[in-house]
Design a protein around this motif. Structure first.
Motif, PDB file in Angstrom:
ATOM      1  N   GLU A 136       0.816  -1.218   0.000  1.00 52.16           N
ATOM      2  CA  GLU A 136       0.000   0.000   0.000  1.00 52.16           C
ATOM      3  C   GLU A 136       0.847   1.265   0.000  1.00 52.16           C
ATOM      4  O   GLU A 136       0.470   2.264  -0.635  1.00 52.16           O
ATOM      5  CB  GLU A 136      -0.935  -0.009   1.213  1.00 52.16           C
ATOM      6  N   ASN A 137       1.995   1.249   0.694  1.00 53.99           N
ATOM      7  CA  ASN A 137       2.806   2.472   0.727  1.00 53.99           C
ATOM      8  C   ASN A 137       3.826   2.541  -0.408  1.00 53.99           C
ATOM      9  O   ASN A 137       4.605   3.498  -0.488  1.00 53.99           O
ATOM     10  CB  ASN A 137       3.492   2.650   2.096  1.00 53.99           C
ATOM     11  N   GLY A 138       3.833   1.540  -1.284  1.00 56.00           N
ATOM     12  CA  GLY A 138       4.683   1.585  -2.477  1.00 56.00           C
ATOM     13  C   GLY A 138       6.108   1.125  -2.278  1.00 56.00           C
ATOM     14  O   GLY A 138       6.910   1.194  -3.215  1.00 56.00           O
ATOM     15  N   SER A 139       6.440   0.631  -1.081  1.00 56.63           N
ATOM     16  CA  SER A 139       7.816   0.184  -0.838  1.00 56.63           C
ATOM     17  C   SER A 139       8.054  -1.254  -1.302  1.00 56.63           C
ATOM     18  O   SER A 139       9.172  -1.750  -1.215  1.00 56.63           O
ATOM     19  CB  SER A 139       8.157   0.306   0.655  1.00 56.63           C
ATOM     20  N   LEU A 140       7.013  -1.901  -1.823  1.00 61.98           N
ATOM     21  CA  LEU A 140       7.123  -3.279  -2.318  1.00 61.98           C
ATOM     22  C   LEU A 140       6.141  -3.477  -3.461  1.00 61.98           C
ATOM     23  O   LEU A 140       4.999  -3.000  -3.394  1.00 61.98           O
ATOM     24  CB  LEU A 140       6.803  -4.267  -1.192  1.00 61.98           C
ATOM     25  N   TYR A 141       6.593  -4.165  -4.515  1.00 69.16           N
ATOM     26  CA  TYR A 141       5.677  -4.570  -5.580  1.00 69.16           C
ATOM     27  C   TYR A 141       6.327  -5.687  -6.397  1.00 69.16           C
ATOM     28  O   TYR A 141       7.496  -6.041  -6.178  1.00 69.16           O
ATOM     29  CB  TYR A 141       5.281  -3.386  -6.474  1.00 69.16           C
ATOM     30  N   GLU A 142       5.580  -6.229  -7.344  1.00 66.90           N
ATOM     31  CA  GLU A 142       6.084  -7.318  -8.199  1.00 66.90           C
ATOM     32  C   GLU A 142       6.478  -6.765  -9.560  1.00 66.90           C
ATOM     33  O   GLU A 142       5.714  -6.026 -10.186  1.00 66.90           O
ATOM     34  CB  GLU A 142       4.999  -8.388  -8.356  1.00 66.90           C
ATOM     35  N   SER A 143       7.678  -7.107 -10.010  1.00 68.64           N
ATOM     36  CA  SER A 143       8.140  -6.604 -11.306  1.00 68.64           C
ATOM     37  C   SER A 143       7.458  -7.349 -12.448  1.00 68.64           C
ATOM     38  O   SER A 143       7.124  -8.531 -12.331  1.00 68.64           O
ATOM     39  CB  SER A 143       9.656  -6.749 -11.427  1.00 68.64           C
ATOM     40  N   ALA A 144       7.269  -6.638 -13.547  1.00 69.27           N
ATOM     41  CA  ALA A 144       6.585  -7.233 -14.697  1.00 69.27           C
ATOM     42  C   ALA A 144       7.459  -8.248 -15.424  1.00 69.27           C
ATOM     43  O   ALA A 144       6.979  -9.281 -15.887  1.00 69.27           O
ATOM     44  CB  ALA A 144       6.147  -6.131 -15.662  1.00 69.27           C
ATOM     45  N   GLU A 145       8.756  -7.959 -15.529  1.00 73.86           N
ATOM     46  CA  GLU A 145       9.635  -8.809 -16.342  1.00 73.86           C
ATOM     47  C   GLU A 145      10.002 -10.108 -15.650  1.00 73.86           C
ATOM     48  O   GLU A 145       9.882 -11.197 -16.235  1.00 73.86           O
ATOM     49  CB  GLU A 145      10.910  -8.045 -16.697  1.00 73.86           C
ATOM     50  N   HIS A 146      10.469 -10.015 -14.413  1.00 69.91           N
ATOM     51  CA  HIS A 146      10.971 -11.210 -13.719  1.00 69.91           C
ATOM     52  C   HIS A 146      10.039 -11.714 -12.622  1.00 69.91           C
ATOM     53  O   HIS A 146      10.312 -12.762 -12.039  1.00 69.91           O
ATOM     54  CB  HIS A 146      12.341 -10.907 -13.087  1.00 69.91           C
ATOM     55  N   HIS A 147       8.960 -11.000 -12.353  1.00 68.57           N
ATOM     56  CA  HIS A 147       8.050 -11.345 -11.247  1.00 68.57           C
ATOM     57  C   HIS A 147       8.814 -11.428  -9.924  1.00 68.57           C
ATOM     58  O   HIS A 147       8.514 -12.252  -9.075  1.00 68.57           O
ATOM     59  CB  HIS A 147       7.317 -12.661 -11.533  1.00 68.57           C
ATOM     60  N   SER A 148       9.799 -10.559  -9.774  1.00 67.76           N
ATOM     61  CA  SER A 148      10.603 -10.526  -8.562  1.00 67.76           C
ATOM     62  C   SER A 148      10.008  -9.536  -7.569  1.00 67.76           C
ATOM     63  O   SER A 148       9.161  -8.697  -7.910  1.00 67.76           O
ATOM     64  CB  SER A 148      12.042 -10.111  -8.894  1.00 67.76           C
ATOM     65  N   CYS A 149      10.455  -9.657  -6.311  1.00 70.78           N
ATOM     66  CA  CYS A 149      10.114  -8.653  -5.308  1.00 70.78           C
ATOM     67  C   CYS A 149      10.943  -7.407  -5.589  1.00 70.78           C
ATOM     68  O   CYS A 149      12.165  -7.500  -5.749  1.00 70.78           O
ATOM     69  CB  CYS A 149      10.455  -9.143  -3.900  1.00 70.78           C
ATOM     70  N   VAL A 150      10.325  -6.261  -5.648  1.00 71.80           N
ATOM     71  CA  VAL A 150      11.036  -4.997  -5.765  1.00 71.80           C
ATOM     72  C   VAL A 150      10.826  -4.231  -4.456  1.00 71.80           C
ATOM     73  O   VAL A 150       9.700  -3.879  -4.110  1.00 71.80           O
ATOM     74  CB  VAL A 150      10.549  -4.150  -6.952  1.00 71.80           C
TER      75      VAL A 150
END
Length: 317
Positions: A136-150
């Protein structure tokens, strides 16, 4: 040239690549022959006799400084600062080499959902409450290319740093152009909090929160990930959060973590600006890091549930 600048640059050029990797990226280093090492995230990059060659790209270098600039996309000034671990907001490096333009920092494109990131972190034992909070605060999401934790670090509301962590393997990397002074942070419940916990990785920070929830602890404070063992993110954080009074160093229970712990303590105690700080050392009680400690606690609780015991395991941290 101002005093110290020549010495700082010279010292950075003298740091061998293997020493840097063993200190900052030990998880990313593996032996691949007699006296030879390669990287897990770039298996065609070979280190031998204090020299490295990235065979798939056709170039190499001699020092850790070359490696940071050419492979990790860190600009010259930031690389020198990192290798000297001597960041100051007013410090300027002047040198005779042409300045390289800083790499533009761009967050990796986000996937349409965060299902794989959620499944991965839940599989590591991280509480759903904390995962949702970070999403919710934008400090974590899933990347489109590798589906990794960002995992994202902010300067105010502006993203300045990000690191990727694979959800299927050991791949880890900082996003090109990231500023190591702005690490991933789990914020406190109260804005005027005076407490700070320092970990090496974002997952360790999240694991620490989850362990406190399991223990029923009401401890409140910031949790900062250094993104390794450099003190850059910590010093910058303290410059921006001058109300902090208590710091707990929760670095990894290995040589790199212990060495960094000693170095950071000396750096803080030797700086008049931070003389008011109270430092506590809290290494992970089980395993190498707090992610290991969380895994151990969950396993003990699972065993207690299986055998019909009434009380869940609680590990003091």
């Amino acid at each position: 040239m101002p005093g110290g600048s020549d010495e700082q640059v010279h010292r950075a050029r003298e740091i061998p690549i293997l020493h840097y990797l063993q200190t900052h990226e030990p998880h990313n280093l593996r032996k691949c022959g007699a006296g030879r090492y390669c990287l897990k995230d770039h298996d065609s990059l070979i280190i031998s006799n204090d020299r490295w060659n990235w065979f798939s790209r056709g170039f190499g270098g001699h020092s850790a400084l070359d490696f940071l600039i050419k492979v990790r996309d860190v600009d010259f000034i930031e690389a020198v600062r990192l290798l000297n671990d001597d960041y100051s907001p007013t410090y300027k490096i002047e040198h005779s080499e042409p300045k390289q333009p800083p790499k533009r920092f761009v967050l990796p494109p986000a996937h349409g959902n965060n299902d794989r990131v959620i499944a991965y972190l839940r599989g590591r034992g991280i509480s759903m409450e904390q995962i949702k909070h970070c999403l919710e605060n934008g400090s974590l999401y899933e990347s489109a290319e590798h589906h990794s934790c960002v995992f994202v670090g902010f300067d105010g509301s502006t993203p300045r740093f990000a690191c990727e962590r694979s959800t299927t393997g050991d791949y880890k990397r900082d996003v090109s152009g990231s500023n190591k002074r702005f690490g991933f942070i789990v914020p406190p419940q109260k804005d005027d909090c005076k407490n700070l916990i320092v970990t090496e990785s974002p997952i360790d920070a999240l694991a620490h929160v989850t362990i406190n929830q399991i223990n029923g602890s009401n401890w409140d404070g910031y949790r900062l990930s250094l993104g390794g063992v450099s003190s850059l993110a910590l010093i910058s954080f303290l410059e921006r959060h001058q109300t902090i009074e208590n710091i707990r160093l929760c670095l990894d229970n290995d040589k790199a973590g212990k060495d960094a712990q000693s170095r950071i303590i000396k750096e803080l105690l030797g700086n008049q600006r931070f003389s008011h700080l109270r430092l506590t050392v809290s290494p992970p009680p089980l395993g190498k890091d707090y992610a290991d400690t969380l895994e151990a606690i969950l396993q003990m609780n699972k065993e207690q549930t299986r055998t019909g015991r009434q009380h869940m395991a609680a590990i003091s941290i």
